[in-house]
Write a protein that holds these residues in place. Sequence first.
Motif, PDB file in Angstrom:
ATOM      1  N   ILE A   1       0.840  -1.206   0.000  1.00  0.00           N
ATOM      2  CA  ILE A   1       0.000   0.000   0.000  1.00  0.00           C
ATOM      3  C   ILE A   1       0.871   1.251   0.000  1.00  0.00           C
ATOM      4  N   LEU A   2       1.882   1.272   0.870  1.00  0.00           N
ATOM      5  CA  LEU A   2       2.745   2.445   0.967  1.00  0.00           C
ATOM      6  C   LEU A   2       3.605   2.615  -0.284  1.00  0.00           C
ATOM      7  N   ALA A   3       3.990   1.522  -0.912  1.00  0.00           N
ATOM      8  CA  ALA A   3       4.753   1.616  -2.154  1.00  0.00           C
ATOM      9  C   ALA A   3       3.890   2.225  -3.258  1.00  0.00           C
ATOM     10  N   ARG A   4       2.624   1.892  -3.228  1.00  0.00           N
ATOM     11  CA  ARG A   4       1.698   2.373  -4.248  1.00  0.00           C
ATOM     12  C   ARG A   4       1.229   3.804  -3.992  1.00  0.00           C
ATOM     13  N   ARG A   5       0.991   4.136  -2.708  1.00  0.00           N
ATOM     14  CA  ARG A   5       0.413   5.443  -2.358  1.00  0.00           C
ATOM     15  C   ARG A   5       1.458   6.432  -1.842  1.00  0.00           C
ATOM     16  N   HIS A   6       2.692   5.960  -1.629  1.00  0.00           N
ATOM     17  CA  HIS A   6       3.794   6.797  -1.120  1.00  0.00           C
ATOM     18  C   HIS A   6       3.651   7.094   0.372  1.00  0.00           C
TER      19      HIS A   6
ATOM     20  N   ALA B   1       0.428   7.076   3.768  1.00  0.00           N
ATOM     21  CA  ALA B   1      -0.977   6.854   4.137  1.00  0.00           C
ATOM     22  C   ALA B   1      -1.113   6.867   5.649  1.00  0.00           C
ATOM     23  N   GLY B   2      -2.303   7.237   6.122  1.00  0.00           N
ATOM     24  CA  GLY B   2      -2.576   7.256   7.549  1.00  0.00           C
ATOM     25  C   GLY B   2      -3.083   5.916   8.036  1.00  0.00           C
ATOM     26  N   VAL B   3      -3.138   5.755   9.345  1.00  0.00           N
ATOM     27  CA  VAL B   3      -3.580   4.492   9.944  1.00  0.00           C
ATOM     28  C   VAL B   3      -4.996   4.152   9.516  1.00  0.00           C
ATOM     29  N   THR B   4      -5.872   5.143   9.529  1.00  0.00           N
ATOM     30  CA  THR B   4      -7.264   4.896   9.166  1.00  0.00           C
ATOM     31  C   THR B   4      -7.380   4.434   7.716  1.00  0.00           C
ATOM     32  N   GLU B   5      -6.634   5.086   6.826  1.00  0.00           N
ATOM     33  CA  GLU B   5      -6.658   4.712   5.404  1.00  0.00           C
ATOM     34  C   GLU B   5      -6.149   3.286   5.207  1.00  0.00           C
ATOM     35  N   ILE B   6      -5.055   2.974   5.884  1.00  0.00           N
ATOM     36  CA  ILE B   6      -4.460   1.641   5.751  1.00  0.00           C
ATOM     37  C   ILE B   6      -5.413   0.580   6.292  1.00  0.00           C
ATOM     38  N   GLY B   7      -6.026   0.856   7.466  1.00  0.00           N
ATOM     39  CA  GLY B   7      -6.983  -0.086   8.041  1.00  0.00           C
ATOM     40  C   GLY B   7      -8.162  -0.325   7.125  1.00  0.00           C
ATOM     41  N   ARG B   8      -8.627   0.754   6.497  1.00  0.00           N
ATOM     42  CA  ARG B   8      -9.768   0.638   5.588  1.00  0.00           C
ATOM     43  C   ARG B   8      -9.415  -0.229   4.385  1.00  0.00           C
ATOM     44  N   GLU B   9      -8.228  -0.011   3.834  1.00  0.00           N
ATOM     45  CA  GLU B   9      -7.834  -0.781   2.649  1.00  0.00           C
ATOM     46  C   GLU B   9      -7.582  -2.249   2.993  1.00  0.00           C
ATOM     47  N   LEU B  10      -7.086  -2.482   4.218  1.00  0.00           N
ATOM     48  CA  LEU B  10      -6.860  -3.868   4.651  1.00  0.00           C
ATOM     49  C   LEU B  10      -8.152  -4.553   5.074  1.00  0.00           C
ATOM     50  N   GLY B  11      -9.154  -3.745   5.415  1.00  0.00           N
ATOM     51  CA  GLY B  11     -10.411  -4.298   5.911  1.00  0.00           C
ATOM     52  C   GLY B  11     -10.323  -4.692   7.370  1.00  0.00           C
ATOM     53  N   VAL B  12      -9.514  -3.938   8.150  1.00  0.00           N
ATOM     54  CA  VAL B  12      -9.354  -4.229   9.577  1.00  0.00           C
ATOM     55  C   VAL B  12      -9.562  -2.941  10.375  1.00  0.00           C
ATOM     56  N   HIS B  13      -9.777  -3.102  11.683  1.00  0.00           N
ATOM     57  CA  HIS B  13      -9.915  -1.943  12.556  1.00  0.00           C
ATOM     58  C   HIS B  13      -8.579  -1.203  12.602  1.00  0.00           C
ATOM     59  N   LYS B  14      -8.642   0.116  12.784  1.00  0.00           N
ATOM     60  CA  LYS B  14      -7.409   0.888  12.754  1.00  0.00           C
ATOM     61  C   LYS B  14      -6.453   0.519  13.888  1.00  0.00           C
ATOM     62  N   SER B  15      -6.971  -0.052  14.982  1.00  0.00           N
ATOM     63  CA  SER B  15      -6.091  -0.492  16.064  1.00  0.00           C
ATOM     64  C   SER B  15      -5.218  -1.663  15.605  1.00  0.00           C
TER      65      SER B  15
ATOM     66  N   TYR C   1       2.283   7.408   7.496  1.00  0.00           N
ATOM     67  CA  TYR C   1       3.452   6.528   7.341  1.00  0.00           C
ATOM     68  C   TYR C   1       3.912   6.465   5.883  1.00  0.00           C
ATOM     69  N   ARG C   2       5.200   6.164   5.739  1.00  0.00           N
ATOM     70  CA  ARG C   2       5.791   5.921   4.429  1.00  0.00           C
ATOM     71  C   ARG C   2       6.807   4.786   4.592  1.00  0.00           C
ATOM     72  N   LEU C   3       7.317   4.270   3.484  1.00  0.00           N
ATOM     73  CA  LEU C   3       8.317   3.210   3.549  1.00  0.00           C
ATOM     74  C   LEU C   3       9.596   3.736   4.203  1.00  0.00           C
ATOM     75  N   GLY C   4      10.259   2.880   4.997  1.00  0.00           N
ATOM     76  CA  GLY C   4      11.475   3.272   5.690  1.00  0.00           C
ATOM     77  C   GLY C   4      12.725   2.745   5.018  1.00  0.00           C
ATOM     78  N   LEU C   5      13.858   3.054   5.615  1.00  0.00           N
ATOM     79  CA  LEU C   5      15.142   2.669   5.031  1.00  0.00           C
ATOM     80  C   LEU C   5      15.393   1.163   5.090  1.00  0.00           C
ATOM     81  N   GLY C   6      14.657   0.462   5.950  1.00  0.00           N
ATOM     82  CA  GLY C   6      14.812  -0.992   6.010  1.00  0.00           C
ATOM     83  C   GLY C   6      14.480  -1.651   4.683  1.00  0.00           C
ATOM     84  N   VAL C   7      13.504  -1.088   3.984  1.00  0.00           N
ATOM     85  CA  VAL C   7      13.132  -1.605   2.660  1.00  0.00           C
ATOM     86  C   VAL C   7      14.259  -1.349   1.667  1.00  0.00           C
ATOM     87  N   VAL C   8      14.884  -0.192   1.783  1.00  0.00           N
ATOM     88  CA  VAL C   8      16.002   0.150   0.904  1.00  0.00           C
ATOM     89  C   VAL C   8      17.150  -0.831   1.112  1.00  0.00           C
ATOM     90  N   ARG C   9      17.387  -1.205   2.377  1.00  0.00           N
ATOM     91  CA  ARG C   9      18.469  -2.137   2.691  1.00  0.00           C
ATOM     92  C   ARG C   9      18.233  -3.486   2.017  1.00  0.00           C
TER      93      ARG C   9
END
Length: 253
Positions: free
Chosen positions: A19-24, A26-40, A64-72
């Motif tokens: 999701i973050l790779a595609r959207r650059h 996103a917030g917790v609520t947006e991510i939860g909605r796309e995953l179909g899970v509660h934001k918690s 949130y956005r992708l971190g340097l761990g992905v780059v590694r």
Amino acid sequence: MSNEPFVQSVDRALAILDILARRHSAGVTEIGRELGVHKSTAFRLLAVLESRGFVEQTQDRGTYRLGLGVVRLAGAVAAHLDVSRQGHEVCDRLAADLGETVNIAILDSNRAVNVSQSRGAASVTSYNWVGRQTPLHATSSGKVLLAFAPEPVRAAVLAEPLERFTPATLTGGGELTADLDAVRSAGWGSTSEEYEVGLNAVAAPIRGADGSVVAALSVSGPAYRLDRAAFPEIAKRVITAAGEVSGRMGFIA
């Protein structure tokens, strides 16, 4: 006890990265909605990914956005792909000069994996070694990778029972250790019918920009043509070729 919840969590964590790779971002609520899970639930998954460096919060807290761990991780894959790309022309040229098969292999845990292959005109087999895992103790590339590997990797391999593939395979820890020491000293390694009867090979290390050994370049051929007496002369050619690939990888001798 079922591991289904664990697998589901892993799948959702990977989906967040997608999701973050595609959207650059996103917030917790947006991510939860796309995953179909509660934001918690989304927040807990994000917290784990953040602790590993795979995601990070932007200046706008809660986004949130992708971190340097992905780059590694991407860098590790890119390095393996890069050595194959940078070595292709060099391997083709060496295979044409020697008439034998030339391979590049990388270290993958306790095995060597061939990532590139060039065939010479005199090659007697059409077997494709690319993608094939081979043992470190019984192949020339494997010996080179093991000789220059971090000590924990080397110790772990030497601590395990070493499989015998032919009567010439080195299966004793002491004799293999001595052989690996000789590889480090000489700057090249060889096998004489140790993995397959009738197959000999010579290999040398390829280094990355930081000087570490990232791969091994090998020449292999039938024992009647690539005999032991020719190893030192072949090794000079292999070392030169491996050095050229190292230079293309950014290594300065």
